[in-house]
Design a protein around this motif. Sequence first.
Motif, PDB file in Angstrom:
ATOM      1  N   LEU A 110       0.801  -1.217   0.000  1.00 18.86           N
ATOM      2  CA  LEU A 110       0.000   0.000   0.000  1.00 18.86           C
ATOM      3  C   LEU A 110       0.840   1.277   0.000  1.00 18.86           C
ATOM      4  O   LEU A 110       0.437   2.274  -0.584  1.00 18.86           O
ATOM      5  CB  LEU A 110      -0.940   0.000   1.201  1.00 18.86           C
ATOM      6  N   VAL A 111       1.994   1.261   0.659  1.00 21.73           N
ATOM      7  CA  VAL A 111       2.759   2.507   0.792  1.00 21.73           C
ATOM      8  C   VAL A 111       3.965   2.613  -0.135  1.00 21.73           C
ATOM      9  O   VAL A 111       4.502   3.704  -0.309  1.00 21.73           O
ATOM     10  CB  VAL A 111       3.207   2.768   2.255  1.00 21.73           C
ATOM     11  N   VAL A 112       4.395   1.508  -0.725  1.00 19.33           N
ATOM     12  CA  VAL A 112       5.535   1.560  -1.637  1.00 19.33           C
ATOM     13  C   VAL A 112       5.008   1.384  -3.050  1.00 19.33           C
ATOM     14  O   VAL A 112       4.838   0.280  -3.528  1.00 19.33           O
ATOM     15  CB  VAL A 112       6.585   0.472  -1.311  1.00 19.33           C
ATOM     16  N   ALA A 113       4.720   2.505  -3.696  1.00 18.64           N
ATOM     17  CA  ALA A 113       4.149   2.477  -5.039  1.00 18.64           C
ATOM     18  C   ALA A 113       5.238   2.717  -6.069  1.00 18.64           C
ATOM     19  O   ALA A 113       6.131   3.533  -5.868  1.00 18.64           O
ATOM     20  CB  ALA A 113       3.067   3.540  -5.166  1.00 18.64           C
ATOM     21  N   ASP A 114       5.162   1.993  -7.178  1.00 20.06           N
ATOM     22  CA  ASP A 114       6.046   2.227  -8.314  1.00 20.06           C
ATOM     23  C   ASP A 114       5.345   3.260  -9.194  1.00 20.06           C
ATOM     24  O   ASP A 114       4.334   2.948  -9.826  1.00 20.06           O
ATOM     25  CB  ASP A 114       6.267   0.926  -9.077  1.00 20.06           C
ATOM     26  N   PRO A 115       5.840   4.489  -9.241  1.00 19.45           N
ATOM     27  CA  PRO A 115       5.140   5.539  -9.972  1.00 19.45           C
ATOM     28  C   PRO A 115       4.997   5.264 -11.474  1.00 19.45           C
ATOM     29  O   PRO A 115       4.195   5.889 -12.138  1.00 19.45           O
ATOM     30  CB  PRO A 115       5.981   6.792  -9.703  1.00 19.45           C
ATOM     31  N   ARG A 116       5.734   4.289 -11.982  1.00 16.26           N
ATOM     32  CA  ARG A 116       5.587   3.936 -13.400  1.00 16.26           C
ATOM     33  C   ARG A 116       4.314   3.133 -13.639  1.00 16.26           C
ATOM     34  O   ARG A 116       3.785   3.129 -14.743  1.00 16.26           O
ATOM     35  CB  ARG A 116       6.793   3.133 -13.879  1.00 16.26           C
ATOM     36  N   SER A 117       3.800   2.462 -12.590  1.00 17.50           N
ATOM     37  CA  SER A 117       2.626   1.615 -12.790  1.00 17.50           C
ATOM     38  C   SER A 117       1.383   2.081 -12.026  1.00 17.50           C
ATOM     39  O   SER A 117       0.273   1.798 -12.448  1.00 17.50           O
ATOM     40  CB  SER A 117       2.943   0.170 -12.401  1.00 17.50           C
ATOM     41  N   HIS A 118       1.552   2.760 -10.899  1.00 19.62           N
ATOM     42  CA  HIS A 118       0.394   3.260 -10.165  1.00 19.62           C
ATOM     43  C   HIS A 118       0.804   4.308  -9.131  1.00 19.62           C
ATOM     44  O   HIS A 118       1.968   4.407  -8.765  1.00 19.62           O
ATOM     45  CB  HIS A 118      -0.372   2.121  -9.487  1.00 19.62           C
ATOM     46  N   VAL A 119      -0.186   5.051  -8.702  1.00 17.58           N
ATOM     47  CA  VAL A 119      -0.005   6.056  -7.655  1.00 17.58           C
ATOM     48  C   VAL A 119      -1.092   5.825  -6.625  1.00 17.58           C
ATOM     49  O   VAL A 119      -2.248   5.632  -6.968  1.00 17.58           O
ATOM     50  CB  VAL A 119      -0.121   7.490  -8.224  1.00 17.58           C
ATOM     51  N   ALA A 120      -0.709   5.822  -5.369  1.00 15.67           N
ATOM     52  CA  ALA A 120      -1.677   5.673  -4.286  1.00 15.67           C
ATOM     53  C   ALA A 120      -1.871   7.046  -3.644  1.00 15.67           C
ATOM     54  O   ALA A 120      -0.931   7.616  -3.087  1.00 15.67           O
ATOM     55  CB  ALA A 120      -1.178   4.661  -3.263  1.00 15.67           C
ATOM     56  N   LEU A 121      -3.086   7.571  -3.745  1.00 10.35           N
ATOM     57  CA  LEU A 121      -3.408   8.860  -3.147  1.00 10.35           C
ATOM     58  C   LEU A 121      -4.220   8.636  -1.878  1.00 10.35           C
ATOM     59  O   LEU A 121      -5.002   7.690  -1.793  1.00 10.35           O
ATOM     60  CB  LEU A 121      -4.228   9.714  -4.121  1.00 10.35           C
ATOM     61  N   ALA A 122      -4.031   9.515  -0.923  1.00  6.39           N
ATOM     62  CA  ALA A 122      -4.783   9.415   0.324  1.00  6.39           C
ATOM     63  C   ALA A 122      -5.227  10.798   0.758  1.00  6.39           C
ATOM     64  O   ALA A 122      -4.587  11.802   0.454  1.00  6.39           O
ATOM     65  CB  ALA A 122      -3.934   8.771   1.412  1.00  6.39           C
ATOM     66  N   ALA A 123      -6.340  10.816   1.486  1.00 11.17           N
ATOM     67  CA  ALA A 123      -6.853  12.048   2.077  1.00 11.17           C
ATOM     68  C   ALA A 123      -6.510  12.040   3.558  1.00 11.17           C
ATOM     69  O   ALA A 123      -6.723  11.034   4.248  1.00 11.17           O
ATOM     70  CB  ALA A 123      -8.355  12.139   1.878  1.00 11.17           C
ATOM     71  N   PHE A 124      -5.968  13.152   4.036  1.00  8.56           N
ATOM     72  CA  PHE A 124      -5.582  13.283   5.437  1.00  8.56           C
ATOM     73  C   PHE A 124      -6.301  14.461   6.059  1.00  8.56           C
ATOM     74  O   PHE A 124      -6.400  15.530   5.465  1.00  8.56           O
ATOM     75  CB  PHE A 124      -4.068  13.497   5.564  1.00  8.56           C
ATOM     76  N   ASP A 125      -6.813  14.245   7.261  1.00  8.83           N
ATOM     77  CA  ASP A 125      -7.363  15.314   8.089  1.00  8.83           C
ATOM     78  C   ASP A 125      -6.367  15.453   9.230  1.00  8.83           C
ATOM     79  O   ASP A 125      -6.400  14.665  10.182  1.00  8.83           O
ATOM     80  CB  ASP A 125      -8.752  14.937   8.585  1.00  8.83           C
ATOM     81  N   GLY A 126      -5.461  16.391   9.116  1.00 12.88           N
ATOM     82  CA  GLY A 126      -4.346  16.467  10.057  1.00 12.88           C
ATOM     83  C   GLY A 126      -3.435  15.279   9.806  1.00 12.88           C
ATOM     84  O   GLY A 126      -3.028  15.024   8.685  1.00 12.88           O
ATOM     85  N   ASP A 127      -3.167  14.509  10.859  1.00 15.33           N
ATOM     86  CA  ASP A 127      -2.319  13.317  10.739  1.00 15.33           C
ATOM     87  C   ASP A 127      -3.134  12.050  10.478  1.00 15.33           C
ATOM     88  O   ASP A 127      -2.569  10.987  10.257  1.00 15.33           O
ATOM     89  CB  ASP A 127      -1.491  13.111  12.017  1.00 15.33           C
ATOM     90  N   GLU A 128      -4.461  12.159  10.532  1.00 17.49           N
ATOM     91  CA  GLU A 128      -5.322  10.971  10.380  1.00 17.49           C
ATOM     92  C   GLU A 128      -5.691  10.763   8.911  1.00 17.49           C
ATOM     93  O   GLU A 128      -6.217  11.649   8.248  1.00 17.49           O
ATOM     94  CB  GLU A 128      -6.584  11.125  11.203  1.00 17.49           C
ATOM     95  N   MET A 129      -5.432   9.554   8.422  1.00 12.48           N
ATOM     96  CA  MET A 129      -5.841   9.204   7.063  1.00 12.48           C
ATOM     97  C   MET A 129      -7.323   8.903   7.085  1.00 12.48           C
ATOM     98  O   MET A 129      -7.802   8.095   7.875  1.00 12.48           O
ATOM     99  CB  MET A 129      -5.044   7.983   6.588  1.00 12.48           C
ATOM    100  N   VAL A 130      -8.074   9.579   6.188  1.00 15.09           N
ATOM    101  CA  VAL A 130      -9.526   9.416   6.178  1.00 15.09           C
ATOM    102  C   VAL A 130     -10.045   8.854   4.855  1.00 15.09           C
ATOM    103  O   VAL A 130     -11.248   8.627   4.702  1.00 15.09           O
ATOM    104  CB  VAL A 130     -10.244  10.742   6.510  1.00 15.09           C
ATOM    105  N   GLY A 131      -9.170   8.621   3.905  1.00 10.06           N
ATOM    106  CA  GLY A 131      -9.597   8.060   2.627  1.00 10.06           C
ATOM    107  C   GLY A 131      -8.399   7.719   1.761  1.00 10.06           C
ATOM    108  O   GLY A 131      -7.304   8.210   1.965  1.00 10.06           O
ATOM    109  N   GLU A 132      -8.644   6.832   0.800  1.00 14.75           N
ATOM    110  CA  GLU A 132      -7.587   6.449  -0.134  1.00 14.75           C
ATOM    111  C   GLU A 132      -8.144   6.386  -1.514  1.00 14.75           C
ATOM    112  O   GLU A 132      -9.257   5.966  -1.732  1.00 14.75           O
ATOM    113  CB  GLU A 132      -7.009   5.085   0.236  1.00 14.75           C
TER     114      GLU A 132
END
Length: 67
Positions: A45-67
Amino acid sequence: MTIRPLRVQDAAAVRSFVERLSPESRYARFQYVVKEVSPELLRMLVVADPRSHVALAAFDGDEMVGE
């Protein structure tokens, strides 16, 4: 709220986000039963190869609230 690519430093936030999901949401997201976030899943989930995909996440402060 901030939306940005996931980084390795976000591992704890990702783990917490997945653990807060209901069993139904985990199954819908991963297409299999995820009882705990294994090191392999976390790495995927956290080590993405930018040539094949990008993992985006939404953060509210330090808390991840969406991906």
